[in-house]
Scaffold this motif. Structure first.
Motif, PDB file in Angstrom:
ATOM      1  N   TYR A   8      -3.002   3.836   8.626  1.00 21.86           N
ATOM      2  CA  TYR A   8      -3.337   4.996   8.109  1.00 21.86           C
ATOM      3  C   TYR A   8      -2.409   5.853   7.632  1.00 21.86           C
ATOM      4  O   TYR A   8      -1.427   6.247   8.688  1.00 21.86           O
ATOM      5  CB  TYR A   8      -4.392   5.792   9.201  1.00 21.86           C
ATOM      6  CG  TYR A   8      -5.016   7.220   8.597  1.00 21.86           C
ATOM      7  CD1 TYR A   8      -5.890   7.291   7.596  1.00 21.86           C
ATOM      8  CD2 TYR A   8      -4.606   8.359   9.122  1.00 21.86           C
ATOM      9  CE1 TYR A   8      -6.258   8.450   6.974  1.00 21.86           C
ATOM     10  CE2 TYR A   8      -4.913   9.647   8.638  1.00 21.86           C
ATOM     11  CZ  TYR A   8      -5.870   9.588   7.694  1.00 21.86           C
ATOM     12  OH  TYR A   8      -6.113  10.786   7.171  1.00 21.86           O
ATOM     13  N   ASP A   9      -2.293   6.287   6.442  1.00 27.40           N
ATOM     14  CA  ASP A   9      -1.306   7.202   6.048  1.00 27.40           C
ATOM     15  C   ASP A   9      -1.686   8.507   6.101  1.00 27.40           C
ATOM     16  O   ASP A   9      -2.429   9.020   5.418  1.00 27.40           O
ATOM     17  CB  ASP A   9      -0.754   6.826   4.531  1.00 27.40           C
ATOM     18  CG  ASP A   9       0.409   7.527   3.973  1.00 27.40           C
ATOM     19  OD1 ASP A   9       0.654   8.670   4.594  1.00 27.40           O
ATOM     20  OD2 ASP A   9       1.248   7.054   3.212  1.00 27.40           O
ATOM     21  N   ALA A  12      -0.614  10.826   2.813  1.00 30.06           N
ATOM     22  CA  ALA A  12      -1.457  10.596   1.703  1.00 30.06           C
ATOM     23  C   ALA A  12      -3.143  10.667   1.911  1.00 30.06           C
ATOM     24  O   ALA A  12      -3.863  10.617   0.977  1.00 30.06           O
ATOM     25  CB  ALA A  12      -1.042   9.099   1.014  1.00 30.06           C
ATOM     26  N   ASP A  13      -3.188  10.590   3.361  1.00 36.88           N
ATOM     27  CA  ASP A  13      -4.840  10.721   3.651  1.00 36.88           C
ATOM     28  C   ASP A  13      -5.599   9.187   2.991  1.00 36.88           C
ATOM     29  O   ASP A  13      -6.850   9.431   2.532  1.00 36.88           O
ATOM     30  CB  ASP A  13      -5.496  11.855   3.128  1.00 36.88           C
ATOM     31  CG  ASP A  13      -6.967  11.945   3.676  1.00 36.88           C
ATOM     32  OD1 ASP A  13      -7.131  11.306   4.836  1.00 36.88           O
ATOM     33  OD2 ASP A  13      -7.742  12.789   3.242  1.00 36.88           O
ATOM     34  N   TRP A  14      -4.938   8.140   3.364  1.00 33.21           N
ATOM     35  CA  TRP A  14      -5.667   6.888   2.930  1.00 33.21           C
ATOM     36  C   TRP A  14      -5.165   5.765   3.819  1.00 33.21           C
ATOM     37  O   TRP A  14      -4.117   5.697   4.582  1.00 33.21           O
ATOM     38  CB  TRP A  14      -5.507   6.465   1.333  1.00 33.21           C
ATOM     39  CG  TRP A  14      -4.050   6.279   1.007  1.00 33.21           C
ATOM     40  CD1 TRP A  14      -3.029   6.254   1.614  1.00 33.21           C
ATOM     41  CD2 TRP A  14      -3.856   5.693  -0.158  1.00 33.21           C
ATOM     42  NE1 TRP A  14      -2.218   5.871   0.892  1.00 33.21           N
ATOM     43  CE2 TRP A  14      -2.415   5.427  -0.354  1.00 33.21           C
ATOM     44  CE3 TRP A  14      -4.457   5.582  -1.542  1.00 33.21           C
ATOM     45  CZ2 TRP A  14      -1.921   5.105  -1.403  1.00 33.21           C
ATOM     46  CZ3 TRP A  14      -4.017   4.979  -2.425  1.00 33.21           C
ATOM     47  CH2 TRP A  14      -2.755   4.876  -2.397  1.00 33.21           C
ATOM     48  N   VAL A  15      -6.306   4.486   3.759  1.00 37.03           N
ATOM     49  CA  VAL A  15      -5.820   3.509   4.570  1.00 37.03           C
ATOM     50  C   VAL A  15      -4.901   2.633   3.808  1.00 37.03           C
ATOM     51  O   VAL A  15      -5.170   2.398   2.704  1.00 37.03           O
ATOM     52  CB  VAL A  15      -6.937   2.754   4.842  1.00 37.03           C
ATOM     53  CG1 VAL A  15      -6.818   1.367   5.843  1.00 37.03           C
ATOM     54  CG2 VAL A  15      -8.105   3.797   5.694  1.00 37.03           C
ATOM     55  N   VAL A  16      -3.867   1.920   4.558  1.00 31.73           N
ATOM     56  CA  VAL A  16      -3.084   1.057   4.046  1.00 31.73           C
ATOM     57  C   VAL A  16      -3.067  -0.089   4.864  1.00 31.73           C
ATOM     58  O   VAL A  16      -3.471  -0.194   6.100  1.00 31.73           O
ATOM     59  CB  VAL A  16      -1.609   1.775   3.826  1.00 31.73           C
ATOM     60  CG1 VAL A  16      -1.696   2.897   2.759  1.00 31.73           C
ATOM     61  CG2 VAL A  16      -1.229   2.324   5.390  1.00 31.73           C
ATOM     62  N   GLU A  67      -1.161  -1.585  -0.302  1.00 33.65           N
ATOM     63  CA  GLU A  67      -2.654  -1.083  -0.682  1.00 33.65           C
ATOM     64  C   GLU A  67      -3.514  -2.087   0.226  1.00 33.65           C
ATOM     65  O   GLU A  67      -3.508  -3.227   0.380  1.00 33.65           O
ATOM     66  CB  GLU A  67      -3.055  -1.087  -2.122  1.00 33.65           C
ATOM     67  CG  GLU A  67      -3.004  -2.497  -2.967  1.00 33.65           C
ATOM     68  CD  GLU A  67      -3.433  -2.484  -4.229  1.00 33.65           C
ATOM     69  OE1 GLU A  67      -4.654  -1.821  -4.269  1.00 33.65           O
ATOM     70  OE2 GLU A  67      -3.196  -3.057  -5.183  1.00 33.65           O
ATOM     71  N   GLY A 434      -6.238  13.963  -2.608  1.00 29.96           N
ATOM     72  CA  GLY A 434      -5.624  12.582  -1.855  1.00 29.96           C
ATOM     73  C   GLY A 434      -4.095  12.712  -1.596  1.00 29.96           C
ATOM     74  O   GLY A 434      -3.893  11.650  -0.914  1.00 29.96           O
ATOM     75  N   LYS A 438      -1.180   9.266  -3.070  1.00 34.81           N
ATOM     76  CA  LYS A 438      -2.417   8.526  -3.991  1.00 34.81           C
ATOM     77  C   LYS A 438      -2.186   9.153  -5.288  1.00 34.81           C
ATOM     78  O   LYS A 438      -2.326   8.525  -6.614  1.00 34.81           O
ATOM     79  CB  LYS A 438      -3.653   8.845  -3.586  1.00 34.81           C
ATOM     80  CG  LYS A 438      -4.729   8.623  -4.410  1.00 34.81           C
ATOM     81  CD  LYS A 438      -6.073   9.078  -3.870  1.00 34.81           C
ATOM     82  CE  LYS A 438      -7.388   8.475  -4.423  1.00 34.81           C
ATOM     83  NZ  LYS A 438      -8.570   9.197  -3.883  1.00 34.81           N
TER      84      LYS A 438
END
Length: 521
Positions: A8-9, A12-16, A67, A434, A438
């Motif tokens: 979890y980044d 950037a608030d997203w899953v990697v 990603e 995001g 992102k």
């Protein structure tokens, strides 16, 4: 080679996905070689390649941040569903070939192609994953090319060989060379001639047979020249064009002439011999070669031989050369279906609209003519007529400026046009939705889409993508101002390209420049 973790980044608030290379691999190859290879993979930007977001080193273990793909791999699809439909196989393997071709053009060889090397994204797009970091370590022996077993380095031809094995397995449910039992040299026992996919699955068309057998040819020179050539061939097989000159399927043969009827007249001089197609007719063929020489199949000399990259056409077998299901046809301009006729309903609607506009115009003109106008001057008892002014009166306008008082009447007209359309926000003053990572990823994809449209010079696009990646690293290091300065360099390059005509004023990348403005400083 290591482990792949879901991460979890927080910025950037997203899953990697985080690929951490194991100690065994790190010990077999220097960290510098791994770092250079990882950076090379990160430069491969293509819709069918998993995007690398970051490269680093933690405690002596190199890692890549990529990603996160939520869909299954081709190996998992095969295990769950068995052999896939032929059209679906052509589509999936075509996407895989496009991704490998992009890597090969960037100078990156996968080296470990297998069914688990391709994974579906949530959108349904297939992406290449798992690029090998150590070219000296071969992959799954069932998909290793013969020249690789002989000790040669990994090459693009070996990736296409492995992709052919994957295609064979998707069609037949098993790899072409058994279950992978190895001999003493590391090769696969019993490798040699292999039956065509149609031997296990009768509905596989002949063109697909020839393509798959050409991809897994023992000699690399007999394989297709590139992943793009494979993609084009699969697209033609999956979506064959109709043959308008062919008889309907299942139509009865022409009736024989009645007994006692005179024989048919001899053809006039200069006409084509009996049995030959009329001018402009479609000639069915059974294969199109991707390279010169023997092509994908057929007897030598069956078509027009040529050098590397030439196209060979093979005559269809069978009585009379009748077209078969799955045959590929060569069309002349006159054979193509005519363009669809105009939409009659739309024409009627447009005509009705024109009539309504004409009627409204006539009514307005008649009403204006019948309206009584107020006299401009009052009649006077004098004999001299009243003279009307010859210059138009000055129409006062109200202009509000910071230095003027509201309500003050000015006779000056507007002096300039003012912009009314504003961008979404200014970078630095607002964080994109995001997060920066992102937004930069979307910016990167927009540049790639602009290039796919042919609306930007490839060199300009490559330079822009390189700077975008550098900006992403600065943001991840917490250096926001340095990252914005890097983005400003990308903006300057793209604006300069628009001025020189190397980039169009419209397109995804051009829209990004309009949506997000740089700070004034």
């Amino acid at each position: 080679m290591g482990e792949v973790w879901r991460g979890y980044d927080t910025r950037a608030d997203w899953v990697v996905a985080v690929k951490v290379l194991g100690a065994r691999v790190a010990g077999a190859t220097t960290r510098e070689v791994l770092r250079q290879h990882a950076q090379a993979v990160a430069r491969v930007i293509h819709p069918n390649v998993a995007m690398v977001l970051d490269v680093g080193d933690q405690g002596g273990a190199p890692f890549l941040v990529m990603e996160f793909l939520t869909g299954p791999s081709l190996g998992e699809e095969l295990a769950a569903r068995g052999p896939l439909p032929i059209v679906e196989v052509c589509d999936l393997v075509g996407q895989a070939a496009a991704g490998l071709d992009a890597a090969h053009r960037a100078g990156v060889v996968h080296g470990h192609v297998a069914p688990h090397s391709f994974r579906l994204a949530a959108s349904g797009v297939l992406k290449v994953v798992g690029f090998g970091m150590d070219d000296r370590v071969p992959g799954d022996s069932r998909y290793v090319a013969p020249e690789r077993v002989a000790g040669q380095e990994a090459a693009a031809a070996g990736d296409l060989y492995a992709l052919g094995c994957v295609c064979y397995e998707l069609l037949c449910g098993r790899p072409p060379f058994g279950d992978g039992a190895q001999d003493g040299s590391g090769g696969v026992q019993g490798r040699g001639a292999v039956a065509a996919p149609s031997a296990s699955r009768a509905e596989v068309p002949a063109e697909l047979d020839r393509l798959v057998l050409a991809m897994i040819a023992e000699d690399p020179a007999q394989r297709p020249g590139s992943g793009e050539a494979v993609r084009r061939a699969l697209a033609a097989i999956a979506r064959p064009r109709a043959n308008p000159a062919a008889p309907p399927v299942g139509s009865p043969p022409p009736a024989a002439p009645p007994a006692g009827s005179p024989p048919p007249a001899a053809p006039p001089a200069g006409s084509p011999p009996l049995g030959s197609p009329p001018p402009g007719a479609v000639m069915p063929v059974t294969g199109v070669s991707l390279r010169g020489g023997g092509g994908l199949g057929g007897a030598p000399g069956a078509g027009t031989a040529g050098g590397d990259g030439s196209t060979e056409i093979f005559q269809a077998p069978g009585p009379g050369g009748a077209p078969r299901a799955g045959d590929t046809a060569v069309y002349q301009a006159g054979d193509l279906e005519p363009a669809p006729g105009p939409n009659r309903k739309l024409i009627l609607q447009l005509g009705a609209a024109v009539v309504v506009i004409a009627v409204v115009t006539v009514v307005m003109v008649m009403w204006a003519g019948a309206r009584k106008e107020e006299p401009l001057t009052a009649s006077t008892p004098t004999a001299e007529p009243t003279t009307l002014p010859t210059t138009p009166p000055t129409i006062p306008t109200v202009e509000h400026t910071p230095d003027s008082t509201p309500g003050v009447v000015s006779t000056l007209g507007p002096t300039s046009l003012r912009e009314t359309v504003r961008p979404k926000a200014t970078l630095g003053e607002a964080i994109p939705p995001g997060g920066w990572s992102k937004w930069l990823s979307e910016f990167d994809k927009a540049v790639s889409a602009q290039q796919a449209m042919g609306a930007i010079d490839p060199k300009v696009a490559d330079k822009a993508r390189d700077k975008i990646r550098k900006a992403a690293r600065k943001f991840q290091e917490g250096r926001v101002d340095a990252g914005i300065d890097q983005i400003a360099g990308v903006y300057r390059d793209l604006r300069r390209a628009q001025e020189k005509g190397d980039m169009g004023d419209a397109g995804p990348a051009a829209q990004v420049l309009e949506d997000w403005r740089l700070p004034d400083h």
